[in-house]
Design an enzyme around this catalytic site. Structure first.
Site, PDB file in Angstrom:
ATOM      1  N   LYS A  59       0.850  -1.202   0.000  1.00  0.00           N
ATOM      2  CA  LYS A  59       0.000   0.000   0.000  1.00  0.00           C
ATOM      3  C   LYS A  59       0.882   1.248   0.000  1.00  0.00           C
ATOM      4  O   LYS A  59       1.929   1.269   0.663  1.00  0.00           O
ATOM      5  CB  LYS A  59      -0.911  -0.045   1.244  1.00  0.00           C
ATOM      6  CG  LYS A  59      -1.977   1.038   1.298  1.00  0.00           C
ATOM      7  CD  LYS A  59      -2.881   0.888   2.536  1.00  0.00           C
ATOM      8  CE  LYS A  59      -3.971   1.948   2.596  1.00  0.00           C
ATOM      9  NZ  LYS A  59      -4.864   1.793   3.756  1.00  0.00           N
ATOM     10  N   SER A  79      -9.995   2.179   2.735  1.00  0.00           N
ATOM     11  CA  SER A  79      -9.025   2.890   1.929  1.00  0.00           C
ATOM     12  C   SER A  79      -8.064   1.981   1.173  1.00  0.00           C
ATOM     13  O   SER A  79      -7.458   2.416   0.198  1.00  0.00           O
ATOM     14  CB  SER A  79      -8.229   3.851   2.811  1.00  0.00           C
ATOM     15  OG  SER A  79      -7.420   3.149   3.743  1.00  0.00           O
ATOM     16  N   SER A 115     -10.331  -0.145   7.014  1.00  0.00           N
ATOM     17  CA  SER A 115      -9.745  -0.098   5.672  1.00  0.00           C
ATOM     18  C   SER A 115      -9.065  -1.357   5.176  1.00  0.00           C
ATOM     19  O   SER A 115      -8.671  -1.409   4.014  1.00  0.00           O
ATOM     20  CB  SER A 115      -8.754   1.054   5.589  1.00  0.00           C
ATOM     21  OG  SER A 115      -9.463   2.244   5.430  1.00  0.00           O
TER      22      SER A 115
END
Ligand code: GLN
Length: 495
Positions: free
Chosen positions: A78, A158, A182
């Site tokens: 990420k 997210s 998330s």
């Protein structure tokens, strides 16, 4: 063998150890899949040279008989994790061009364990969002579509890029972070597994901070076994993070026996929300039945302060964010706005922050600054902190009654269409986190397991919440649920 990029982490690990494939072959298969999947906008910084170099090194390690768990396995990271010399911009314009001089502890540990980084993954800006639509790179797209409908869907957020990439087999697994859901919400939306460990299990060092008392990293994977394997490599004590727990890390994978006989699973009545779709309700009771059939005892429980969790979260998270994001001032990191003659330092801050932050981030900074302001601190921030303590106590009470894990839906709906929510009242978007934020507020481990599909063929997930530091036990219950649910659906390949 199936196409190499479609393997799970554990199957790929076993194949590598048996010499049936090499890390270079696995990595090349993923790089090819990534290049053919630009339509998903999942990988936003590709690092093929780094990947092939690490794959070669991993193959040499395996040959030499030194193969830690993640050795040679290609994964995505990420964009919130700082990766040395590689763009790390938390999907924000304000960090454009930022190439850290250091590596986050979690990504370093994965690297030390031999994992191969394929690139950086899309996400909501500073991890604020539930649909990946606040990203400066544009939204990630889910590989899933509703049956008979080509409308693009959100992979959730997210960690939307991570979810999309794993579900589309662009990588074998990915890192995510979870401040209010998330990891678990995007995992549920895309039919994969995601675990947020106990607060303090994974070091936060080098992970761009959103809300420091809630943020945790975790793996997003194709199976519970993979989650166990990868989590073990990610966590452990780190002196560089004062909130990191000095506790031994168990062999999580060895705890996956699937035996949950006699375990007490709580079903919290407050999670039965008004207007909850019948499909979610049905999946939830089916999940409870599956655990009962596997030998667990199902117990109705009460977590009375649940209804205050979302409002408390949306005070605490923005408060911490407004403080954490104060560092982006145009001096130390990333971008500085173009200034005009006569502009002073105040104008530099204002123009840089106005140009560099997106709307959702600006909204959070404003809300956070407001709830922390002298006149409102007690009314909002302090009250939210008290509510947080009550929520934590709710969980402590049920664990003290002998409950081993709690079963809830992971999300209040299946994935929604891109653009469908972005113009709605922001509170509509915040409702996505209704089942997940309690877990962050209480610092507990939570896992989302794919358990069924809705009427349109979209994946739905169930969440299991565990006792603090008992990720091994939680993973084992999740493993039993995974076995019973037998979720095998995959998105059709359209991209
Ligand atoms: N959707 C939540 C938020 O926007 C949670 C995000 C997260 O867990 N990073 O705050």
């Amino acid at each position: 063998m199936t196409e190499l990029n479609k393997l799970t982490l554990s199957d790929a690990r076993d194949a590598l150890r048996k010499g049936e494939t090499t890390s270079v072959e696995l990595t090349e298969a993923c790089l090819k899949a990534i290049d053919a999947a630009d339509a998903l906008n999942a990988f936003v910084h590709k690092t093929p040279e780094i990947a092939l170099e690490r794959a070669k090194a991993a193959d040499a390690r395996i040959k030499a008989g030194d193969a830690p768990a993640m050795c040679g396995l290609p994964i995505g990271i990420k964009d919130l994790f700082c990766t040395k010399g590689v763009d790390s911009q938390a999907a924000s314009g304000i960090l454009e061009g930022f190439k850290p001089e250091y590596e986050s502890t979690v990504s370093q540990q994965l690297q030390d364990s031999g994992a191969v980084m394929l690139g950086k993954l899309n996400m909501d800006e500073f991890a604020m969002g539930s649909s990946n639509e606040t990203s400066v790179y544009g939204n990630a797209v889910s590989p899933w579509r509703r049956e008979g409908d080509e409308a693009p869907l959100t992979p959730g957020g997210s960690s939307g890029g991570s979810a999309s990439a794993v579900a589309a087999d662009l990588c074998l697994a990915a890192t995510g972070t979870d401040t209010g859901g998330s990891i678990r919400q995007p995992a549920a939306f895309t039919g994969i597994t995601g675990i947020k460990p106990t607060y303090g299990r994974c070091s936060r060092w080098g992970v761009v901070a959103f809300a420091s008392s809630l943020d945790q990293a975790g793996p997003m994977t194709k199976s519970v076994r993979d989650a166990a394997m990868m989590l073990e490599a990610m966590c452990g004590h780190d002196p560089k993070d004062s909130t990191s727990a000095d506790l031994a890390v168990p062999n999580f994978e060895a705890m996956l026996t699937g035996d949950i006989k006699g375990k007490k699973i709580g079903i919290p009545r407050e999670y039965r929300m008004d207007g909850m779709p019948a499909e979610i309700e049905k999946l939830w009771s089916e999940g409870a039945e599956m655990l009962r059939a596997a030998g667990a005892e199902i117990v109705d429980i009460s977590l009375p302060h649940t209804k205050y969790a979302l409002p408390a979260y949306y005070v605490i998270a923005p408060a911490e964010a407004s403080s954490n994001l104060a560092r982006y001032d145009g001096v130390r990191y990333g971008q500085r706005a173009t200034l005009e003659g006569g502009d002073g330092i105040t104008e530099m801050y204002e123009k840089t922050r106005a140009a560099g932050f997106g709307h959702e981030v600006q909204r959070r900074v404003m809300v956070g600054t407001y709830v922390l302001s002298a006149g409102f601190y007690d009314a909002y921030y302090n009250r939210a902190r008290k509510v947080r303590t009550l929520i934590k106590r709710d969980f402590e009470d049920v664990f003290a009654q002998g409950i081993d894990a709690i079963l809830t839906p992971a999300t209040p709906s299946a994935a929604f269409g891109l653009g469908e929510m972005i113009d709605a009242d922001p509170v509509q978007m915040y409702l996505n986190d209704v089942f997940t934020v309690t877990v962050n507020l209480a610092g507990l481990p939570g896992i989302s397991v794919p358990a069924g599909v809705d009427a349109k063929g979209l994946p739905l997930g169930l969440q299991l919440i565990g006792r603090p530091w008992e990720e091994g036990d939680l993973l084992n219950t999740a493993y039993a649920l995974e076995e019973a649910a037998g979720f095998v659906a995959k998105p059709g390949h359209w991209w």
